[in-house]
Design a protein around this motif. Structure first.
Motif, mmCIF file in Angstrom:
data_model
loop_
_atom_site.group_PDB
_atom_site.id
_atom_site.type_symbol
_atom_site.label_atom_id
_atom_site.label_comp_id
_atom_site.label_asym_id
_atom_site.label_seq_id
_atom_site.Cartn_x
_atom_site.Cartn_y
_atom_site.Cartn_z
ATOM 1 N N MET A 11 0.830 -1.215 0.000
ATOM 2 C CA MET A 11 0.000 0.000 0.000
ATOM 3 C C MET A 11 0.857 1.256 0.000
ATOM 4 S SD MET A 11 -3.177 -0.350 -0.388
ATOM 5 C CE MET A 11 -3.594 1.307 0.049
ATOM 6 N N THR A 30 9.058 5.035 5.408
ATOM 7 C CA THR A 30 9.768 4.096 6.263
ATOM 8 C C THR A 30 8.970 2.816 6.477
ATOM 9 O OG1 THR A 30 10.851 3.788 8.400
ATOM 10 C CG2 THR A 30 8.833 5.093 8.417
ATOM 11 N N SER A 32 10.151 1.082 9.213
ATOM 12 C CA SER A 32 10.735 0.852 10.545
ATOM 13 C C SER A 32 10.123 1.857 11.513
ATOM 14 C CB SER A 32 12.239 1.074 10.500
ATOM 15 O OG SER A 32 12.812 0.245 9.526
ATOM 16 N N SER A 49 0.883 0.322 7.873
ATOM 17 C CA SER A 49 2.010 -0.475 8.351
ATOM 18 C C SER A 49 1.514 -1.868 8.758
ATOM 19 C CB SER A 49 2.715 0.270 9.487
ATOM 20 O OG SER A 49 1.827 0.548 10.558
ATOM 21 N N ILE A 50 1.773 -2.248 9.981
ATOM 22 C CA ILE A 50 1.365 -3.581 10.457
ATOM 23 C C ILE A 50 0.622 -3.403 11.785
ATOM 24 C CG2 ILE A 50 3.222 -4.837 9.272
ATOM 25 C CD1 ILE A 50 4.721 -4.895 11.989
ATOM 26 N N THR A 73 -5.050 -2.116 9.568
ATOM 27 C CA THR A 73 -6.116 -2.842 10.267
ATOM 28 C C THR A 73 -5.484 -3.782 11.303
ATOM 29 O OG1 THR A 73 -6.075 -4.474 8.491
ATOM 30 C CG2 THR A 73 -7.724 -2.728 8.320
ATOM 31 N N LYS A 135 -1.891 -11.384 3.964
ATOM 32 C CA LYS A 135 -2.569 -10.532 4.947
ATOM 33 C C LYS A 135 -2.344 -11.071 6.363
ATOM 34 C CE LYS A 135 -6.960 -8.211 5.786
ATOM 35 N NZ LYS A 135 -6.274 -6.947 6.089
ATOM 36 N N ASP A 137 -3.890 -9.941 9.340
ATOM 37 C CA ASP A 137 -5.035 -9.954 10.260
ATOM 38 C C ASP A 137 -6.235 -10.660 9.645
ATOM 39 O OD1 ASP A 137 -4.906 -7.689 8.502
ATOM 40 O OD2 ASP A 137 -6.659 -6.865 9.515
ATOM 41 N N PHE A 210 -8.021 2.065 -2.741
ATOM 42 C CA PHE A 210 -7.662 2.260 -1.324
ATOM 43 C C PHE A 210 -6.680 3.433 -1.201
ATOM 44 C CE2 PHE A 210 -7.480 -2.669 -1.551
ATOM 45 C CZ PHE A 210 -8.855 -2.815 -1.391
HETATM 46 N N1 LIG Z 1 -7.726 0.957 4.956
HETATM 47 C C1 LIG Z 1 -7.551 0.518 3.715
HETATM 48 O O1 LIG Z 1 -8.151 1.032 2.758
HETATM 49 C C2 LIG Z 1 -6.586 -0.584 3.483
HETATM 50 C C3 LIG Z 1 -5.903 -1.098 4.534
HETATM 51 N N2 LIG Z 1 -4.921 -2.013 4.348
HETATM 52 C C4 LIG Z 1 -4.157 -2.369 5.521
HETATM 53 O O2 LIG Z 1 -2.916 -1.675 5.456
HETATM 54 C C5 LIG Z 1 -1.909 -2.437 6.098
HETATM 55 C C6 LIG Z 1 -0.720 -2.600 5.161
HETATM 56 O O3 LIG Z 1 -1.117 -3.385 4.054
HETATM 57 P P1 LIG Z 1 -0.057 -3.800 2.918
HETATM 58 O O4 LIG Z 1 0.625 -2.601 2.384
HETATM 59 O O5 LIG Z 1 -0.788 -4.712 2.021
HETATM 60 O O6 LIG Z 1 0.982 -4.651 3.791
HETATM 61 P P2 LIG Z 1 2.532 -4.860 3.541
HETATM 62 O O7 LIG Z 1 2.943 -5.998 4.416
HETATM 63 O O8 LIG Z 1 2.817 -4.926 2.095
HETATM 64 O O9 LIG Z 1 3.182 -3.499 4.120
HETATM 65 C C7 LIG Z 1 3.343 -3.225 5.475
HETATM 66 C C8 LIG Z 1 4.671 -2.529 5.638
HETATM 67 O O10 LIG Z 1 4.811 -2.041 6.977
HETATM 68 C C9 LIG Z 1 6.176 -2.234 7.324
HETATM 69 N N3 LIG Z 1 6.426 -2.083 8.748
HETATM 70 C C10 LIG Z 1 6.790 -3.020 9.678
HETATM 71 N N4 LIG Z 1 6.996 -2.427 10.881
HETATM 72 C C11 LIG Z 1 6.766 -1.098 10.699
HETATM 73 C C12 LIG Z 1 6.846 0.031 11.545
HETATM 74 N N5 LIG Z 1 7.190 -0.045 12.847
HETATM 75 N N6 LIG Z 1 6.547 1.249 11.030
HETATM 76 C C13 LIG Z 1 6.213 1.376 9.726
HETATM 77 N N7 LIG Z 1 6.155 0.338 8.872
HETATM 78 C C14 LIG Z 1 6.414 -0.883 9.352
HETATM 79 C C15 LIG Z 1 6.496 -3.592 6.751
HETATM 80 O O11 LIG Z 1 7.897 -3.790 6.705
HETATM 81 P P3 LIG Z 1 8.482 -5.305 6.726
HETATM 82 O O12 LIG Z 1 7.951 -5.965 5.510
HETATM 83 O O13 LIG Z 1 9.953 -5.075 6.715
HETATM 84 O O14 LIG Z 1 7.964 -5.915 8.001
HETATM 85 C C16 LIG Z 1 5.866 -3.454 5.369
HETATM 86 O O15 LIG Z 1 6.753 -2.808 4.477
HETATM 87 C C17 LIG Z 1 -2.584 -3.730 6.544
HETATM 88 O O16 LIG Z 1 -2.973 -3.589 7.887
HETATM 89 C C18 LIG Z 1 -3.812 -3.817 5.644
HETATM 90 O O17 LIG Z 1 -4.856 -4.541 6.221
HETATM 91 C C19 LIG Z 1 -4.611 -2.478 3.109
HETATM 92 C C20 LIG Z 1 -5.281 -2.032 2.024
HETATM 93 C C21 LIG Z 1 -6.350 -1.052 2.112
#
Ligand SMILES: NC(=O)C1=CN([C@@H]2O[C@H](COP(=O)(O)OP(=O)(O)OC[C@H]3O[C@@H](n4cnc5c(N)ncnc54)[C@H](OP(=O)(O)O)[C@@H]3O)[C@@H](O)[C@H]2O)C=CC1
Ligand SMILES: O=C(O)C1=N[C@H](C(=O)O)C[C@H](O)C1
Length: 236
Positions: A11, A30, A32, A49-50, A73, A135, A137, A210
């Motif tokens: 995203m 970021t 991190s 993020s996560i 989420t 995903k 969650d 999104f």
């Molecule tokens: N509200 C909406 O419209 C939507 C919500 N979502 C939600 O968005 C979230 C992300 O989805 P998606 O992009 O597919 O997931 P991804 O796993 O592709 O991306 C998540 C990113 O967050 C990183 N991350 C880990 N720890 C941290 C931290 N402390 N601070 C910032 N970033 C961090 C991860 O790094 P690493 O891989 O190194 O761990 C990864 O790059 C999910 O919760 C998803 O459910 C998704 C689509 C639409």
């Protein structure tokens, strides 16, 4: 606007492209924990993020007076706590389980349908979501928003995540979560009776909806204080 992207995954990368196309500048991205001096270069932050990181990320934004739109989420057990910190810090916050225009219209449709169906006990409702296998969650945030809205308008008392054909009681809404390859996000609400079924369904074809919704929400939020939802942004 100068934007910080917190969570540079699937995203975050889609948001970057859409933000640049809308003439914004990405000043920090970021995957991190936040470096505050970098965050402070931004007018607004967007967190995708996560689940374990979202609460710390958004409350760090509040403490440094950076408005934040959060789409992550799976962390919603701490939503009220986040709202409290936002108010204490006079911050600006919008959380959306789903930022796409289509799903926000679907939320309205779901609410109206729930009100109508509440008068007809012969129909039992269930919710199904399908997402990609990466995903973290389950059920999806969108499925939770849809189900909570049905709960508000019907006699159902709670919901239950169904993974292995578990039994549900009469007043529980079953929420089925499926994981399949590269599915971007499909949500179905079904009202079933012995005679017929009524279904509404939203299917996302890509992540662009999104991401566009999240950038529009950040544009709307950046000069405000308070706690908002996509209903405020879209005037629904
Ligand atoms: N509200 C909406 O419209 C939507 C919500 N979502 C939600 O968005 C979230 C992300 O989805 P998606 O992009 O597919 O997931 P991804 O796993 O592709 O991306 C998540 C990113 O967050 C990183 N991350 C880990 N720890 C941290 C931290 N402390 N601070 C910032 N970033 C961090 C991860 O790094 P690493 O891989 O190194 O761990 C990864 O790059 C999910 O919760 C998803 O459910 C998704 C689509 C639409
Ligand atoms: O993780 C995803 O991909 C998605 N997550 C959100 C959710 O949990 O509802 C929104 C969308 O369905 C995609």
């Amino acid at each position: 606007m100068k934007i910080a992207i917190l969570g540079y995954g699937k995203m975050g990368k889609t948001i970057e492209q859409i933000a640049i196309n809308r003439n914004h500048e990405i000043v920090y991205k970021t995957s991190s924990p936040i470096e505050v001096e970098e965050l402070k270069k931004a007018d607004v932050a967007i967190d995708f993020s996560i689940p374990d990181a979202a609460f710390n990320n958004i409350t760090t934004c509040f403490k440094h007076h950076i408005p934040v739109a959060c789409g992550t989420t799976g962390w919603l057990d701490r939503y009220e706590e986040a709202v409290k910190v936002c108010k204490e810090e006079n911050g600006a916050f919008i959380y959306g389980s789903n930022f796409s225009l289509g799903v926000n219209l679907f939320f309205q449709l779901n609410e109206n349908l729930a009100k109508l169906m509440s008068k007809f006990d012969e129909y039992k409702v269930d919710v199904e979501e399908i997402h990609h296998t990466q995903k973290l969650d389950k059920p999806s945030g969108t499925a939770i928003t849809l189900t909570e809205s049905i709960l508000q308008h019907t006699d159902n008392k709670s919901w239950k995540l169904i993974e292995n054909n578990e039994e549900v009681s009469d007043k529980e809404i079953p929420v089925v979560a499926k994981r399949e390859d590269d599915v971007k996000g499909t949500h179905t609400i079904k009202y079933a009776s012995s005679i017929d079924d009524i279904e509404i369904k939203h299917t996302a074809h890509s992540r662009e909806g999104f991401a566009l919704g999240a950038v529009i929400a950040a544009e709307w939020l950046h000069d405000k204080t308070g706690v908002f939802t996509m209903k405020d942004v879209l005037g629904l």
